[in-house]
Design a protein around this motif. Structure first.
Motif, PDB file in Angstrom:
ATOM      1  N   GLN A  17      38.298  46.582  45.426  1.00  0.00           N
ATOM      2  CA  GLN A  17      39.175  46.153  46.522  1.00  0.00           C
ATOM      3  C   GLN A  17      40.300  45.259  46.010  1.00  0.00           C
ATOM      4  O   GLN A  17      41.457  45.388  46.437  1.00  0.00           O
ATOM      5  N   ARG A  18      39.983  44.364  45.093  1.00  0.00           N
ATOM      6  CA  ARG A  18      41.010  43.494  44.499  1.00  0.00           C
ATOM      7  C   ARG A  18      42.043  44.321  43.742  1.00  0.00           C
ATOM      8  O   ARG A  18      43.247  44.066  43.829  1.00  0.00           O
ATOM      9  N   LEU A  19      41.576  45.315  42.996  1.00  0.00           N
ATOM     10  CA  LEU A  19      42.494  46.149  42.223  1.00  0.00           C
ATOM     11  C   LEU A  19      43.355  47.020  43.134  1.00  0.00           C
ATOM     12  O   LEU A  19      44.531  47.256  42.838  1.00  0.00           O
ATOM     13  N   TYR A  47      41.616  39.707  31.639  1.00  0.00           N
ATOM     14  CA  TYR A  47      40.553  40.447  32.331  1.00  0.00           C
ATOM     15  C   TYR A  47      41.152  41.336  33.420  1.00  0.00           C
ATOM     16  O   TYR A  47      40.778  42.504  33.572  1.00  0.00           O
ATOM     17  N   PHE A  48      42.106  40.789  34.168  1.00  0.00           N
ATOM     18  CA  PHE A  48      42.784  41.573  35.196  1.00  0.00           C
ATOM     19  C   PHE A  48      43.446  42.798  34.576  1.00  0.00           C
ATOM     20  O   PHE A  48      43.287  43.916  35.079  1.00  0.00           O
ATOM     21  N   PHE A  52      42.431  46.573  35.475  1.00  0.00           N
ATOM     22  CA  PHE A  52      43.471  47.386  36.102  1.00  0.00           C
ATOM     23  C   PHE A  52      43.732  48.644  35.286  1.00  0.00           C
ATOM     24  O   PHE A  52      43.822  49.740  35.837  1.00  0.00           O
ATOM     25  N   THR A  53      43.826  48.484  33.980  1.00  0.00           N
ATOM     26  CA  THR A  53      44.070  49.620  33.097  1.00  0.00           C
ATOM     27  C   THR A  53      42.912  50.607  33.143  1.00  0.00           C
ATOM     28  O   THR A  53      43.130  51.825  33.189  1.00  0.00           O
ATOM     29  N   GLU A  54      41.692  50.112  33.153  1.00  0.00           N
ATOM     30  CA  GLU A  54      40.521  50.986  33.255  1.00  0.00           C
ATOM     31  C   GLU A  54      40.556  51.792  34.548  1.00  0.00           C
ATOM     32  O   GLU A  54      40.238  52.979  34.561  1.00  0.00           O
ATOM     33  N   VAL A  58      46.948  52.926  33.307  1.00  0.00           N
ATOM     34  CA  VAL A  58      48.153  52.282  32.770  1.00  0.00           C
ATOM     35  C   VAL A  58      48.025  50.775  32.976  1.00  0.00           C
ATOM     36  O   VAL A  58      47.293  50.323  33.856  1.00  0.00           O
ATOM     37  N   THR A  59      48.772  50.027  32.192  1.00  0.00           N
ATOM     38  CA  THR A  59      48.754  48.577  32.349  1.00  0.00           C
ATOM     39  C   THR A  59      49.453  48.194  33.654  1.00  0.00           C
ATOM     40  O   THR A  59      50.252  48.981  34.191  1.00  0.00           O
ATOM     41  N   PRO A  60      49.178  47.009  34.160  1.00  0.00           N
ATOM     42  CA  PRO A  60      49.848  46.587  35.399  1.00  0.00           C
ATOM     43  C   PRO A  60      51.374  46.578  35.276  1.00  0.00           C
ATOM     44  O   PRO A  60      52.075  47.017  36.196  1.00  0.00           O
TER      45      PRO A  60
END
Length: 73
Positions: A17-19, A47-48, A52-54, A58-60
């Protein structure tokens, strides 16, 4: 109980949900990646970025760039 019902842990659900919220904020492009991470409850930028990448492949920062590029088309 939650895991038995849904098949996933409550921590995994909360992270998802956060992602999802982070994706929405990054699409708007009004904030830095650091600010988005803070707004969705991550205390560690590394960590974020890893989570996020996982989740998104892609990276944020790259995700935000891709959103900007698609708006220009």
């Amino acid at each position: 109980v939650y895991k038995k019902t849904t098949g996933t842990s409550i921590n995994t659900y909360i992270t998802q949900q956060r992602l999802e919220r982070a994706r929405q904020l990054l699409e708007k492009g009004n904030c830095t990646v650091t600010k988005v991470a803070e707004q969705v409850g991550f205390t560690s930028l590394q960590y974020f970025s890893r989570k996020f990448t996982e989740a998104n492949g892609v990276t944020p920062s790259r995700y935000m760039e891709l959103c900007r590029e698609s708006e220009q088309i």
